[in-house]
Design an enzyme around this catalytic site. Structure first.
Site, short mmCIF file in Angstrom:
data_model
loop_
_atom_site.label_atom_id
_atom_site.label_comp_id
_atom_site.label_asym_id
_atom_site.label_seq_id
_atom_site.Cartn_x
_atom_site.Cartn_y
_atom_site.Cartn_z
N TYR A 96 -12.80 -8.85 -10.13
CA TYR A 96 -12.53 -7.93 -9.03
C TYR A 96 -13.38 -6.66 -9.19
CZ TYR A 96 -9.93 -4.37 -6.36
OH TYR A 96 -9.58 -3.35 -5.51
N LYS A 116 -16.27 -5.12 -6.71
CA LYS A 116 -16.18 -3.78 -6.12
C LYS A 116 -17.33 -2.88 -6.57
CE LYS A 116 -12.47 -3.93 -3.49
NZ LYS A 116 -12.56 -3.73 -2.03
N THR A 121 0.03 -1.02 -0.59
CA THR A 121 -0.36 -1.93 0.48
C THR A 121 0.14 -3.34 0.14
OG1 THR A 121 -2.45 -2.79 -0.42
CG2 THR A 121 -2.53 -0.62 0.66
#
Length: 257
Positions: free
Chosen positions: A157, A161, A192
């Site tokens: 990840y 990014k 979120t």
């Protein structure tokens, strides 16, 4: 209701929940129109219903993990939405896993999203260049691209990014002379639905609260915290800002409590 974005059309890749949805809401509140890209029809329809009272909302649905899904979105943009001048890349997934346990499928998941982001953005930018449109792109990066966190091992990840941060700077240099600005934001922990992928829904709030003290400001972020800054970067108020990676992280990159 201001008219900061009157006559402007925003594409939000990953716009059916979280930071993307909140950014779309802000743009509509300020006179713009939005096109939301999501991967599930029912979620996209729900987002469209939620926002349509504020202004014009279109939805495009495709699985960005697949080449077919990516190309479906690209075709729709080139067929129906060549007038996009604002773009937010907010699509993302997050499944912490130790480096030694990563399988190829885990790696591919993140890189496929980056591939879709890259080529959807390329098509939008080509349309802007062809029309001579001044535009603005904001990528949703991550604090994890800049700093590893032991509690949430996220090598693939973070690599994806970090690539998005690098893409931001490269695009900014190439496109600045054409009146197209490209920036990114780098959030820390934001409340979120992304965390519901690996935390039981009824436990998310407790886990989020446990991260409050991780941030010097004393709380995790809310989607609106990020959206306000993204909308500012999209607007002409940030007309002299390009190639920037802005930390929106409650102070985490400055230091720890």
């Amino acid at each position: 209701m201001s008219n900061t974005f009157s006559g402007k059309k925003l594409l939000v890749v990953g716009g059916t929940s979280g930071m993307g949805l909140e950014t779309a809401r802000l743009l509509l509140e300020q006179g713009g129109s939005v096109v939301l890209v999501g991967n599930r029809q029912e979620k996209a329809d729900a987002a469209q219903r939620e926002l349509s009272a504020l202004g014009p909302v279109s939805v495009l649905v495709g699985d960005l993990m697949t080449e077919q899904g990516m190309n479906h979105i690209r075709y729709a943009i080139n067929a129906e939405h060549q007038d996009i001048s604002l773009l937010v890349n907010a699509a993302g997934v997050f499944f912490p896993k130790p480096f030694a346990e990563h399988e190829e499928a885990d790696y591919d998941m993140y890189m496929n999203i980056n591939r879709a982001t890259f080529f959807i953005t390329r098509d939008v930018v080509k349309n802007m260049l062809a029309a001579g449109t001044r535009g603005s792109v904001v990528n949703i990066g991550s604090m994890w691209a800049q700093q590893a966190i032991g509690a949430t091992p996220s090598s693939a990840y973070s690599m994806a990014k970090a690539g998005l941060h690098a893409l931001t700077k490269n695009m900014a240099i190439e496109l600045g002379g054409h009146g197209i600005r490209v920036n990114a934001v780098s959030p820390a922990v934001v409340q979120t639905p992304i965390y519901e992928g690996f935390i039981a829904k009824d436990e998310v709030e407790g886990v989020m609260n446990s991260f409050n003290s991780f941030h010097p400001i004393g709380r995790v972020g809310k989607p609106r915290d990020i959206a306000e800054t993204v909308a500012f970067l999209l607007s002409e108020k940030a007309g002299w800002v390009t190639g920037a990676i802005w930390d929106i992280d409650g102070g985490v990159m400055a230091g720890r409590n």
